[in-house]
Design an enzyme around this catalytic site. Structure first.
Site, short mmCIF file in Angstrom:
data_model
loop_
_atom_site.label_atom_id
_atom_site.label_comp_id
_atom_site.label_asym_id
_atom_site.label_seq_id
_atom_site.Cartn_x
_atom_site.Cartn_y
_atom_site.Cartn_z
N ARG A 333 6.51 25.75 3.55
CA ARG A 333 6.30 26.95 2.73
C ARG A 333 7.16 28.04 2.32
O ARG A 333 7.40 28.71 1.43
CB ARG A 333 4.77 27.59 2.87
CG ARG A 333 3.59 26.61 2.79
CD ARG A 333 2.27 27.16 2.75
NE ARG A 333 1.91 27.88 1.65
CZ ARG A 333 2.28 29.48 1.38
NH1 ARG A 333 2.65 29.83 2.55
NH2 ARG A 333 2.16 29.87 0.32
N CYS A 364 18.20 19.95 10.92
CA CYS A 364 19.77 20.15 10.37
C CYS A 364 19.69 20.87 8.99
O CYS A 364 20.16 20.28 8.05
CB CYS A 364 20.37 18.97 10.27
SG CYS A 364 20.08 17.94 11.54
N GLU A 365 19.19 22.19 8.67
CA GLU A 365 18.95 23.06 7.86
C GLU A 365 19.13 24.33 8.09
O GLU A 365 18.60 24.88 8.81
CB GLU A 365 17.65 22.89 6.87
CG GLU A 365 17.43 21.59 6.46
CD GLU A 365 18.00 21.15 5.04
OE1 GLU A 365 18.34 22.04 4.19
OE2 GLU A 365 18.05 20.01 4.95
N1 LLP Z 1 -8.24 23.46 -7.83
C1 LLP Z 1 -7.10 23.06 -8.50
C2 LLP Z 1 -7.35 22.41 -9.59
C3 LLP Z 1 -5.86 23.20 -7.83
O1 LLP Z 1 -4.80 22.76 -8.35
C4 LLP Z 1 -5.95 23.94 -6.78
C5 LLP Z 1 -4.64 24.18 -5.94
C6 LLP Z 1 -6.85 24.41 -6.02
C7 LLP Z 1 -8.19 24.23 -6.59
C8 LLP Z 1 -6.99 25.20 -4.59
O2 LLP Z 1 -6.41 26.40 -4.83
P1 LLP Z 1 -6.28 27.68 -3.52
O3 LLP Z 1 -7.76 28.06 -3.62
O4 LLP Z 1 -5.75 26.61 -2.22
O5 LLP Z 1 -5.37 28.29 -3.98
N2 LLP Z 1 1.38 24.49 -2.17
C9 LLP Z 1 1.09 25.80 -2.69
C10 LLP Z 1 -0.18 25.91 -3.29
C11 LLP Z 1 -0.43 24.83 -4.45
C12 LLP Z 1 -1.77 25.00 -5.02
C13 LLP Z 1 -2.19 23.89 -5.77
N3 LLP Z 1 -3.41 23.81 -6.49
C14 LLP Z 1 1.21 26.77 -1.38
O6 LLP Z 1 1.46 26.30 -0.31
O7 LLP Z 1 1.35 27.97 -1.75
#
Ligand code: LLP
Length: 450
Positions: A333, A364-365
Site C-alpha cells: 500500500r 530489491c527495490e
Molecule cells: N464494495 C465494493 C464494491 C468495493 O469495491 C469495495 C472496495 C468495498 C465494498 C470495500 O471498501 P472499503 O470499506 O474496504 O473501503 N486496495 C485499496 C482499497 C481498494 C478498495 C476496493 N474496493 C487500498 O488498500 O486502499
C-alpha cells in the site's frame, strides 16, 4: 501523549500488548513478519456497524467486504456476527463456501466476472449477484436459461453515480470515468435496468454503488443517496420498477495516523443511515433496505504487523535506514497509494521516541520503504517493529516478490493467539513450478530440440 492506538496496551515489561497478548511473545512463537489481528476489535467494529446503521435507518444489513482480508476463519467470524459477505471472485466465493458461510448471505461483485465464475455463483446459490455492465446481463441471461430452473437469480445493478469523494485517485470508484458500474448520466444505467427487467431468469431487487475507499468526509454518502433517489424515481416513472434494496458499498476510512480525523464506526454508520433517511423522508417512495459493505473499517485498525529489525544503516547527515524482514510484498500500500503508517518498537513501547528514522523493507527495490521519517525509540538489531492499522488490504494484496513466503496471520483474543493463516513455506513457493523435460540438465540438448 501515547503513541499507540487506544486498543493497544503497554505491559509491565514495556512491551506492546494487544487483546491480552504480548506482541514479543507472539513474534517469538509465530516468527516474523507476522500479521496480528485483534478479534475483539473486529467484533466490536462489526457490532458498531450493525447497531449504528440501525440507529440511523429502519431496514439495514451490513456485509463484510472480503477483499480487505479473507480467509476461512474470518468468514466464520462474520457469520457469528450476523454479517453478510461481499465476494469479488471465484476464489473469494470458494473460501466462503469452504468456511460454511451461507451462500444466500453472499453478494457476488466484479466488473468482469468470467463465465466460470458466474456459473460457480449460480450453482452455489449465491444470494445476490451484483451486475456490472450490459455484457454481464447477456452472459447471465444465457447461463440462467441454460440451467433450466424456474428460480430467478436475484441481482443488483451497479451504478456509477458520478461522485468523486476526496480520497486517493486509485481508490475513487464512483466517478463517471470509471471501469465500474453503469453511468446514471447519459442513460446507460436506465438501459441496464430495462435489460435486466426483460430477462425472465433475473430478478432485479435494487441498486449498488461504491464511491471509493478510505473516505473520511461522510458528506459524499449523502450526495450519492440524493443522486440515487432521483434515479429511482426516474426508473419507476419509466419502467414501473420499485427498488427494494439500496447497497451503498463500503469506503469508510480508518485512522492510519494521528492526522486522520474521523468519527467512531458506530456514529459514522449512524450518520450514513440518517443521511439516506433524510433523502427518502420527503419522497413518495417505499424505503428500500439499506446495505453497507465495509471492508477496511471492519478489519483495518484491528491489525498490526510485526517485523524483526535487522540491518541498520546510518548515512551521516542524511538519514538512518532501519531495515525489516518484510516490506513491499506484505504491504504494497505504501508504494501503491503513498499510504502513511505509524509504528513503535514493540519491545520498547514504553520508551520515548528519540530519533526519526526511515523503515525500509528487504526487497530489491529502492521504493520498498514502509515508513519515512518516523520518530522511534533508539532501534537495535533484533528489536520487533510493530506497524499499526495493517488489518486491511495487506495480506489480501500480498505477493511473493523476491520469492518471499507470505507471512502468517494470527488472531488474538483475551490473551490467546491462534494461527488463522499459516506462514507460506519454500516448498509451497515452488509447488506450482513446472520444468519441461528439455530444460532438465540430464537431457541432451539435441534430443530436446529434435
Ligand atoms: N464494495 C465494493 C464494491 C468495493 O469495491 C469495495 C472496495 C468495498 C465494498 C470495500 O471498501 P472499503 O470499506 O474496504 O473501503 N486496495 C485499496 C482499497 C481498494 C478498495 C476496493 N474496493 C487500498 O488498500 O486502499
Amino acid at each position: 501523549m501515547r503513541n499507540i492506538p487506544e486498543h493497544f496496551q503497554i505491559n509491565s515489561q514495556g512491551h506492546l500488548e494487544v487483546s491480552g497478548c504480548d506482541t514479543i511473545e507472539l513474534a517469538r512463537k509465530f516468527g516474523t513478519p507476522l500479521y496480528v489481528l485483534d478479534e475483539t476489535r473486529i467484533r466490536q467494529n462489526c457490532r458498531d456497524y450493525v447497531a449504528g446503521l440501525a440507529e440511523g435507518y429502519p431496514d439495514t444489513q451490513v456485509c463484510y467486504a472480503g477483499k480487505a482480508f479473507l480467509c476461512r476463519a474470518i468468514c466464520c467470524l462474520m457469520q457469528q456476527e450476523g454479517l453478510g459477505l461481499d465476494v469479488v471472485s471465484g476464489g473469494e466465493l470458494f473460501t466462503a463456501l469452504k468456511a460454511g458461510f451461507p451462500p444466500e448471505d453472499i453478494y457476488f461483485h466484479g466488473n468482469n466476472k468470467s463465465r466460470q465464475e458466474l456459473e460457480f455463483a449460480l450453482q452455489s446459490g449465491v444470494g445476490c449477484l451484483v451486475i456490472d455492465g450490459l455484457h454481464e446481463v447477456e452472459l447471465l441471461a444465457g447461463l440462467t436459461r441454460a440451467t433450466g430452473t424456474e428460480k430467478r437469480q436475484r441481482v443488483l445493478l451497479r451504478l456509477a453515480p458520478g461522485v468523486e469523494p476526496h480520497t486517493h485517485v486509485y481508490t475513487q470508484t464512483g466517478q463517471e470515468d470509471s471501469k465500474f458500474g453503469l453511468a446514471i448520466n447519459g442513460g446507460q444505467a436506465l438501459a441496464g435496468v430495462k435489460a435486466v427487467l426483460n430477462s425472465p431468469h433475473l430478478e432485479l431487487t435494487g441498486f449498488h454503488v461504491h464511491i471509493g475507499s478510505q473516505i473520511l468526509d461522510l458528506a459524499s454518502y449523502g450526495v450519492t443517496a440524493g443522486i440515487l433517489a432521483r434515479f429511482l424515481a426516474e426508473v419507476r416513472a419509466e419502467t414501473g420498477f420499485t427498488a427494494k434494496v439500496l447497497n451503498l458499498g463500503g469506503g469508510l476510512g480508518i485512522r492510519y495516523t494521528r492526522d486522520d480525523k474521523l468519527l467512531p464506526v458506530r456514529e459514522a454508520a449512524g450518520r450514513i443511515g440518517q443521511m439516506v433517511r433524510e433523502v427518502f423522508s420527503p419522497l413518495d417512495y417505499p424505503w428500500p433496505k439499506l446495505v453497507l459493505e465495509p471492508g477496511r473499517s471492519i478489519v483495518g485498525d484491528a491489525g498490526v504487523t510485526l517485523y524483526t529489525i535487522g540491518n541498520i544503516k546510518t548515512i551521516p547527515g542524511i538519514r538512518k535506514y532501519v531495515m525489516v524482514d518484510g516490506g513491499m510484498p506484505d504491504n504494497p500500500r505504501v508504494a501503491l497509494y503513498q499510504a502513511v503508517y505509524e509504528a513503535v518498537i514493540a519491545n520498547k513501547a514504553g520508551r520515548p521516541a528519540k530519533e526519526a528514522v526511515t523503515v525500509a523493507g528487504k526487497t530489491c527495490e529502492s521504493g520498498d520503504i514502509l515508513i519515512r521519517d518516523i520518530p522511534l525509540a533508539v532501534p537495535e538489531s533484533g528489536d520487533i517493529l510493530a506497524v499499526f492499522s495493517t488489518g486491511a488490504y495487506t495480506y489480501s494484496m500480498a505477493s511473493n516478490y523476491n520469492r518471499l513466503p507470505r507471512p502468517a496471520v494470527v488472531l488474538v483474543a483475551n490473551g490467546q493467539g491462534d494461527l488463522i493463516v499459516a506462514r507460506e513455506t519454500y516448498e509451497q513457493i515452488v509447488a506450482n513450478d513446472l520444468v519441461p523435460p528439455r530444460l532438465c540438465a540430464e537431457e541432451p540438448r539435441e534430443a530436446a530440440e529434435g
